[in-house]
Design an enzyme around this catalytic site. Structure first.
Site, short mmCIF file in Angstrom:
data_model
loop_
_atom_site.label_atom_id
_atom_site.label_comp_id
_atom_site.label_asym_id
_atom_site.label_seq_id
_atom_site.Cartn_x
_atom_site.Cartn_y
_atom_site.Cartn_z
N ASP A 66 0.85 -1.71 -0.46
CA ASP A 66 0.11 0.16 0.19
C ASP A 66 0.98 1.19 0.15
O ASP A 66 1.26 0.84 -0.17
CB ASP A 66 -1.24 0.20 1.41
CG ASP A 66 -0.21 -0.41 2.61
OD1 ASP A 66 0.80 -0.39 2.29
OD2 ASP A 66 -0.98 -0.65 3.48
N ASP A 130 -7.67 -2.26 13.90
CA ASP A 130 -8.67 -3.01 13.15
C ASP A 130 -8.69 -4.09 12.91
O ASP A 130 -10.24 -4.72 12.43
CB ASP A 130 -9.24 -1.26 13.39
CG ASP A 130 -8.70 -1.04 11.66
OD1 ASP A 130 -7.70 -2.34 11.36
OD2 ASP A 130 -9.16 0.04 10.94
N HIS A 132 -7.06 -4.13 10.09
CA HIS A 132 -6.60 -4.39 8.90
C HIS A 132 -5.15 -4.92 8.10
O HIS A 132 -5.01 -5.51 9.02
CB HIS A 132 -6.91 -2.89 8.20
CG HIS A 132 -5.34 -1.90 8.64
ND1 HIS A 132 -6.11 -1.06 9.02
CD2 HIS A 132 -4.26 -2.32 8.84
CE1 HIS A 132 -4.49 -0.20 9.64
NE2 HIS A 132 -3.65 -1.12 9.12
N GLU A 137 -9.59 -1.77 5.24
CA GLU A 137 -9.92 -1.58 6.45
C GLU A 137 -11.72 -2.42 6.44
O GLU A 137 -11.85 -2.82 5.80
CB GLU A 137 -10.72 0.37 5.80
CG GLU A 137 -9.34 0.78 6.41
CD GLU A 137 -8.54 1.35 7.56
OE1 GLU A 137 -9.04 0.73 8.57
OE2 GLU A 137 -8.16 2.02 7.62
#
Ligand code: GLP
Length: 250
Positions: A66, A130, A132, A137
């Protein structure tokens, strides 16, 4: 998933480092998927150490998971800069063989480049608090491909420590999709520290859900998860993972 619990993040990184370095030894033009964040730094040190001891990285190809959208590759917090500083400049890798997503218009080209390279042999992953992976996400489709995504408030606040002020943290990023990641031949996910324990529990022992994108790895045929004690703290079958690691079938 194979779950390996080490006493410390350092020990876990040595195991993961040995796995990656051996794979490069066996296949000098290995295709590696790489991650950013503080978690893989010790693994990258193991790769650098091996390279300095003679392991040849000159034909290895890499694809990063990413990149932030809205900051330039030269920005001190860009993932391109992170990779150049922490890994690529310290290996004898050819920078032309290193790839980082570079704009929404190039997402399809990025996927095509991975395919043209023969697919990713080993994908290195961290995990967000979280759940990810990459910047997929919660609510990311588990079939998603490389694309522009909106970061959650949680991720923006987790990453704010790297920026002078909170409003400088990018709200968007380009990320390989969960579907892209699942096509890697092998995945190794490293998760360290107490702030990852909840996400780790969901990823390994929760039901597979787009609310914890790392849980999609339950569908991957060859994933190894490297944990330190703190990240493993909430796991129900902790003792079994230790027992299974010590009693591998032949
Ligand atoms: C970022 C990256 C993820 C990484 C996560 C965790 O959000 N996009 O790939 O896994 O941070 O970072 P850290 O390892 O610093 O906890």
């Amino acid at each position: 998933m194979e779950v390996i619990i080490s006493k410390t993040a350092e020990e876990a990184s040595q195991l993961a480092g040995a796995l990656v370095n051996n794979a490069v030894r066996n296949n000098p033009s290995l295709v590696l998927g790489l991650a950013t964040g503080s978690t893989p730094l010790s693994l990258y040190k193991e790769m650098v150490k091996a390279c300095r001891a003679g392991l040849d990285y000159s034909r290895v190809r890499t694809f990063n998971l990413d990149e932030y959208y809205g900051i330039s590759p030269e920005h001190p917090q860009s993932y391109r800069k992170f990779m150049n500083d922490h890994l690529f400049s310290k290996l004898n890798i050819d920078l032309k063989n290193t790839h980082v997503p570079d704009g929404p218009a190039h997402c399809a080209t990025y996927e095509a480049a991975i395919k043209a390279a023969g697919g990713i042999d080993i994908q290195v992953l961290g995990i967000g608090s979280d759940g990810h992976i990459g910047f997929n996400e919660p609510t990311s489709s588990l079939a998603s491909r490389t694309r522009l995504v909106t970061l959650t408030q949680q991720t923006v606040s987790d990453n704010a420590r790297f920026f002078a002020t909170a409003d400088q943290v990018p709200r968007y990023a380009l990320s390989m999709g969960v579907g892209t990641i699942l096509e890697s031949k092998k995945c190794i996910m490293l998760c360290f520290g107490a702030n990852k324990a909840k996400a780790v529990k969901g990823a390994i022992e929760g039901g597979m859900s787009q609310f914890n994108p790392a849980s999609a790895l339950q569908m991957h045929p060859d994933t190894v998860v490297f944990l330190d004690e703190a990240a493993a703290a909430d796991l129900q079958l902790k003792d079994y993972y230790r027992w299974a690691a010590a009693n591998q079938p032949l």
